[in-house]
Design a protein around this motif. Structure first.
Motif: not given
Lengths: 399, 73
Positions: A187, A268, A271, A275, B12-13, B16, B60, B63-64, B66-69, B73
């Motif tokens: 990730l 974490s 990300l 965001h 958030a960190t 999570a 996970v 997470g993906l 969130l990563i992939i726009p 979006k």
């Protein structure tokens, strides 16, 4: 000039890649979750994929740190050239010293130095500098460190097992954390690809627009995306083994449960920061996590000397890259001869550092002493030999 | 200054990372218990361990996402 800037930007992308492999892959390599070569290959592929996934580039080169745009100053390719030069040289120096340092801060430093020398001090937005570089640099390692500390404590508390009657230890299967490490580190690598390759794409696109070869406001051309993606992937695959060594075994000894906690915190934090709108540097988050997890596991010590050297490196990132950027900007202003001198001097410095690095080769074979492997114990030193031989005697359940 | 954003990111960190680590640790512990040689142990231990790992997998995937726009979006 445009071609020169593009070449330099791609080279910066490359240094960015090998500088940041360690963020994702140092801890899984150190615990033996992934073999070193496989790890960098995995990180490279994920960076490549990540670069293609996210191609929405920034509208400004410096993200507001330099007052650019219609009512501000014009950032010329000359300034970008000088800024990139500063960033690349600083990345090479920190790599040679094995220090993880933020590539984007180096780029900001170079650009700031170049803008001050080329335009004047009024071109810098100090409030934005404070908010985007200095405060995150203080808080990133703290947040990541505290979270990783708590996670490590929790992971060990939850998996610690004792026989209620005899009080002896039962099997804990902490090696199981290795599998988890593969996912968390992947990730981090993917997130890195989506973020960092974009920066270079943005720079190249903005230079092309400034040169008039591309319509203003349009996205990056396909060849720009592809070349940036491959530059960062090749950089990642070449592996900054020196930095991996520092992160994987220089700061603290990493065990699977601890590595998993550190990786989860890093993922974490990255990300969350990308965001929720408070940008944190991946490198600083990752270093903070490793230190925090080292403090969280009983029986580990954090080598504060190394941590101090890293912090010192962060402190120097902005001014050092800035000075190189400023000097280059002054040289470039003198005309074509200056550009040639700057380009030759820069190439020379990079070559010199590369040749210098050959003297003490750090590669995938000796970057990190993997804790369970007897094969990596070739370079015994007085102190290391002791700790290695004692850890080898431990049964596997003690991980 | 964006102090609010800073606090949000920190929170958030923490949430999570702690969630993922606790789930995975429980999974590891349950696997370890299920692997014990003792006679009397409930049979749902191993499935429960897999549920824990599965929830980590969901994290996970998030997470993906969130990563992939393309998705977020």
């Amino acid at each position: 000039m445009v071609a020169l800037v593009i070449a330099l930007a791609l080279f910066f992308d490359f240094t960015n890649g090998f500088h940041d492999t360690a963020n994702a892959m140092a801890t899984p390599i150190a615990t033996g979750a992934i073999k070193p070569k496989t790890a960098v290959a995995l990180a490279a592929v994920l960076n490549l994929v990540g670069a293609f996934l996210s191609t929405e580039v920034a509208k400004t080169v410096s993200g507001g740190i330099i007052k650019e745009g219609s009512d501000g100053v014009q950032i010329t390719p000359d300034i970008i050239f000088a800024g990139l030069m500063g960033a690349i040289l600083w990345n090479m120096i920190t790599w040679l010293k094995g220090l993880p340092s933020s590539s984007s801060h180096a780029l900001f430093g170079g650009l700031i130095g170049a803008a001050i020398a080329g335009i004047g001090i009024h071109s810098i937005n100090f409030e934005s500098l404070m908010q985007k570089v200095i405060l995150p640099a203080i808080f990133a390692p703290i947040i990541a460190g505290v979270v990783a500390y708590l996670c490590t404590k929790l992971a060990y508390a939850l998996t610690s097992r004792h026989d209620p009657e005899s009080g002896s230890k039962l099997t804990q299967k902490r090696g199981g954390f290795r599998t988890g490490q593969i996912f968390t580190s992947s990730l981090v690598a993917l997130a890195h690809g989506t973020n960092d390759a974009q920066k270079t794409m943005g720079i190249i696109t903005l230079v092309l627009i400034a040169a008039g070869t591309q319509a203003p406001g349009s996205g990056p051309e396909f060849w720009v995306i592809a070349s940036c993606a491959f530059a960062i992937a090749i950089g990642t695959y070449s592996g900054g083994w020196r930095i991996i060594r520092t992160m994987g075994s220089g700061l603290t000894e990493v065990k699977p449960a601890q590595g998993f906690a550190a990786e989860s915190s890093t993922a974490s934090a990255i990300l969350a920061s990308s965001h929720l709108g408070f940008a944190l540097s991946t490198t600083q988050v990752a270093s903070g996590s490793v230190i925090g997890s080292g403090m969280g596991r009983r029986g580990t010590s954090v080598r504060w000397g190394t941590a101090g050297r890293i912090a010192l490196g962060w402190l120097f990132t902005l001014p050092a890259a800035g000075i190189v950027g400023a000097l280059t900007a002054l040289l470039v202003q003198t005309g074509v001869v200056g550009v040639v001198i700057a380009a030759v001097a820069g190439t020379g410095a990079v070559l010199f550092m590369f040749l210098h690095s050959k003297k003490s080769h750090v590669g995938h074979h000796n970057a990190v002493e993997v804790d369970q492997a007897g094969q990596a114990v070739r370079f015994r030193k007085k102190k290391k030999a002791m700790s290695v031989s004692s850890s080898k005697d431990e049964p596997k359940g003690e991980l | 200054m964006k102090w609010l954003e800073l606090v949000q990111v920190a929170g958030a960190t923490l949430i999570a990372a702690v969630t993922v680590v606790v789930l995975y640790s429980l999974g590891v512990r349950l696997t370890a218990i299920a692997g014990d040689v003792s006679e009397r142990k409930p049979s749902w231990l191993r499935p429960l361990a897999y549920v824990c790992f599965g929830l980590c997998g969901v994290a996970v995937l998030f997470g993906l996402y969130l990563i992939i726009p393309y998705f977020s979006k």
